[in-house]
Write a protein that holds these residues in place. Structure first.
Motif, PDB file in Angstrom:
ATOM      1  N   LEU A  68     -16.461 -59.451  17.775  1.00  0.00           N
ATOM      2  CA  LEU A  68     -16.365 -58.274  17.413  1.00  0.00           C
ATOM      3  C   LEU A  68     -16.367 -57.812  16.235  1.00  0.00           C
ATOM      4  CD1 LEU A  68     -14.584 -59.323  20.411  1.00  0.00           C
ATOM      5  CD2 LEU A  68     -14.844 -56.753  21.212  1.00  0.00           C
ATOM      6  N   MET A  69     -17.247 -57.161  15.776  1.00  0.00           N
ATOM      7  CA  MET A  69     -16.487 -57.080  14.020  1.00  0.00           C
ATOM      8  C   MET A  69     -16.193 -55.040  13.434  1.00  0.00           C
ATOM      9  SD  MET A  69     -19.080 -59.022  12.547  1.00  0.00           S
ATOM     10  CE  MET A  69     -18.651 -59.134  11.006  1.00  0.00           C
ATOM     11  N   HIS A  70     -15.691 -55.076  13.409  1.00  0.00           N
ATOM     12  CA  HIS A  70     -15.406 -53.282  13.406  1.00  0.00           C
ATOM     13  C   HIS A  70     -15.285 -53.538  11.417  1.00  0.00           C
ATOM     14  CE1 HIS A  70     -13.078 -50.028  12.831  1.00  0.00           C
ATOM     15  NE2 HIS A  70     -13.347 -49.698  14.058  1.00  0.00           N
ATOM     16  N   LEU A  71     -15.502 -52.076  10.960  1.00  0.00           N
ATOM     17  CA  LEU A  71     -15.663 -52.563   9.611  1.00  0.00           C
ATOM     18  C   LEU A  71     -14.377 -51.369   8.405  1.00  0.00           C
ATOM     19  CD1 LEU A  71     -19.211 -51.229   8.846  1.00  0.00           C
ATOM     20  CD2 LEU A  71     -18.479 -53.359   8.547  1.00  0.00           C
ATOM     21  N   GLY A  72     -13.711 -51.282   9.504  1.00  0.00           N
ATOM     22  CA  GLY A  72     -12.627 -50.231   8.686  1.00  0.00           C
ATOM     23  C   GLY A  72     -13.109 -49.251   7.915  1.00  0.00           C
ATOM     24  N   MET A  73     -11.933 -49.034   7.041  1.00  0.00           N
ATOM     25  CA  MET A  73     -11.663 -47.628   6.272  1.00  0.00           C
ATOM     26  C   MET A  73     -12.801 -47.492   5.148  1.00  0.00           C
ATOM     27  SD  MET A  73      -9.357 -45.824   6.872  1.00  0.00           S
ATOM     28  CE  MET A  73      -9.742 -44.482   5.997  1.00  0.00           C
ATOM     29  N   SER A  74     -12.919 -49.514   4.528  1.00  0.00           N
ATOM     30  CA  SER A  74     -13.760 -49.575   3.711  1.00  0.00           C
ATOM     31  C   SER A  74     -15.095 -50.831   3.744  1.00  0.00           C
ATOM     32  CB  SER A  74     -13.115 -49.592   2.003  1.00  0.00           C
ATOM     33  OG  SER A  74     -12.247 -50.475   2.297  1.00  0.00           O
ATOM     34  N   GLY A  75     -15.194 -51.160   4.297  1.00  0.00           N
ATOM     35  CA  GLY A  75     -16.168 -52.277   4.962  1.00  0.00           C
ATOM     36  C   GLY A  75     -17.367 -52.145   4.576  1.00  0.00           C
ATOM     37  N   SER A  76     -18.210 -53.613   4.645  1.00  0.00           N
ATOM     38  CA  SER A  76     -19.554 -52.921   4.326  1.00  0.00           C
ATOM     39  C   SER A  76     -20.414 -54.658   4.939  1.00  0.00           C
ATOM     40  CB  SER A  76     -19.796 -52.628   3.150  1.00  0.00           C
ATOM     41  OG  SER A  76     -19.852 -53.228   2.274  1.00  0.00           O
ATOM     42  N   LEU A  77     -21.209 -54.566   5.721  1.00  0.00           N
ATOM     43  CA  LEU A  77     -21.551 -56.100   5.743  1.00  0.00           C
ATOM     44  C   LEU A  77     -22.366 -56.444   4.807  1.00  0.00           C
ATOM     45  CD1 LEU A  77     -22.071 -56.404   9.910  1.00  0.00           C
ATOM     46  CD2 LEU A  77     -20.099 -57.972   7.994  1.00  0.00           C
ATOM     47  N   ARG A  78     -23.556 -57.080   4.676  1.00  0.00           N
ATOM     48  CA  ARG A  78     -24.860 -57.737   3.989  1.00  0.00           C
ATOM     49  C   ARG A  78     -25.342 -59.287   5.140  1.00  0.00           C
ATOM     50  NH1 ARG A  78     -23.861 -53.489   2.275  1.00  0.00           N
ATOM     51  NH2 ARG A  78     -23.777 -52.990  -0.637  1.00  0.00           N
ATOM     52  N   PHE A  79     -26.433 -59.171   4.951  1.00  0.00           N
ATOM     53  CA  PHE A  79     -27.614 -59.972   5.265  1.00  0.00           C
ATOM     54  C   PHE A  79     -28.310 -60.609   4.709  1.00  0.00           C
ATOM     55  CE2 PHE A  79     -29.898 -62.117   8.783  1.00  0.00           C
ATOM     56  CZ  PHE A  79     -29.677 -63.030   8.912  1.00  0.00           C
ATOM     57  N   ALA A  80     -28.647 -61.482   4.393  1.00  0.00           N
ATOM     58  CA  ALA A  80     -29.750 -61.812   3.450  1.00  0.00           C
ATOM     59  C   ALA A  80     -29.800 -63.742   3.506  1.00  0.00           C
ATOM     60  CB  ALA A  80     -29.320 -61.932   1.793  1.00  0.00           C
TER      61      ALA A  80
END
Length: 271
Positions: A68-80
């Motif tokens: 389970l992933m939560h981005l919180g206040m300033s999070g972002s994901l990258r996938f490459a």
């Protein structure tokens, strides 16, 4: 803070590409809001079957367990396929046979939690209190009105609480209330059924519009492909304090509710 549209945009930007990938390695940076809940090596060798969303949580379903992933206040994901060298604010990385999934979170309010299943105590603690999904058939207008009748708090605060309808954060609550012509400070239990139904429709339309525009990029949000959102350019009230209302021309006002800024038009939202 990433809200439901931003989280769904993120999911859509990498879910198909990571499905079927084998986890080759896991990197943990500085501690996030909660511990992972298992040894990192437990994830290695597993296969990512699919990626779903519940509220603002992304769920990576593995062949044995869920992340389970939560981005919180300033999070972002990258996938490459490959990413630059890990930076100081990169706190979780899943290296897979199809690419690298990395969580970048400067404020570290995000979370990555492993659960054996959705029935696991750790998953239930995070998900069981969440309200209905606003973009799914379970968001029933009549049930929404009945639930509001039980709440004496302001309608804006009730929307933000997330236990009646999930994922309507600060930006989209302000926008939906404007479109419904409802003052944010009005007590939720004082909404008539016609006005509650109008708000229901506004919530759905605002979130759909935001999703179509890639979400809102106010500071640093971008999808897992690095694309920014554009809904903020379409906003009617959010972030527009002092500017003319796009409908009546009155200056947009801002008040503080629960330590969050609320934007509204005093003429279009009289009651």
């Amino acid at each position: 803070m990433p809200e439901l549209p931003e989280v769904e945009v993120t999911r859509l930007s990498f879910a198909d590409r990571i499905a079927g990938a084998e986890v080759l390695d896991v990197h943990l940076g500085k501690p996030l809001r909660w511990p992972l809940g298992c040894e990192a090596r437990r994830l290695v060798g597993q296969t990512v079957q699919r990626v779903t969303r519940r509220g603002k949580y992304l769920l990576l379903h593995l062949n044995e367990g869920i992340v389970l992933m939560h981005l919180g206040m300033s999070g972002s994901l990258r996938f490459a396929v490959s990413l630059p060298e890990l930076g100081v604010h990169d706190h979780f990385e899943l290296r897979t046979s199809r690419g690298v999934l990395r969580l970048h979170d400067p404020r570290r309010f995000g979370a990555v939690v492993f659960a054996a299943s959705l029935d696991d105590a750790s998953a239930r603690k995070l998900l069981d209190h969440l309200g209905v999904e606003p973009l799914e058939a379970g968001f029933d207008p009549d049930a929404f009105h009945r639930a509001l009748k039980l709440r004496r708090a302001s309608i804006k605060q009730v929307l933000l609480a997330g236990d009646i309808v999930v994922g309507v954060g600060n930006i989209y609550a302000s926008e939906a209330l404007f479109r419904a012509g409802i003052r944010p400070s009005l007590r939720a239990d004082r909404l008539s059924k016609p006005r509650a139904l109008r708000l229901h429709g506004a919530i759905v339309s605002v979130l759909q519009r935001a999703l179509a525009m890639g979400g809102s990029t106010l500071r640093d949000f971008s999808s897992a492909e690095g694309q920014s959102g554009y809904f903020q350019m379409d906003a009617m009230v959010y972030g527009r304090e002092g500017q003319a209302c796009r409908i009546c021309g009155s200056p947009i006002r801002s008040i503080r509710q629960g330590q969050r800024s609320t934007f509204f038009c005093p003429q279009c939202q009289k009651l």
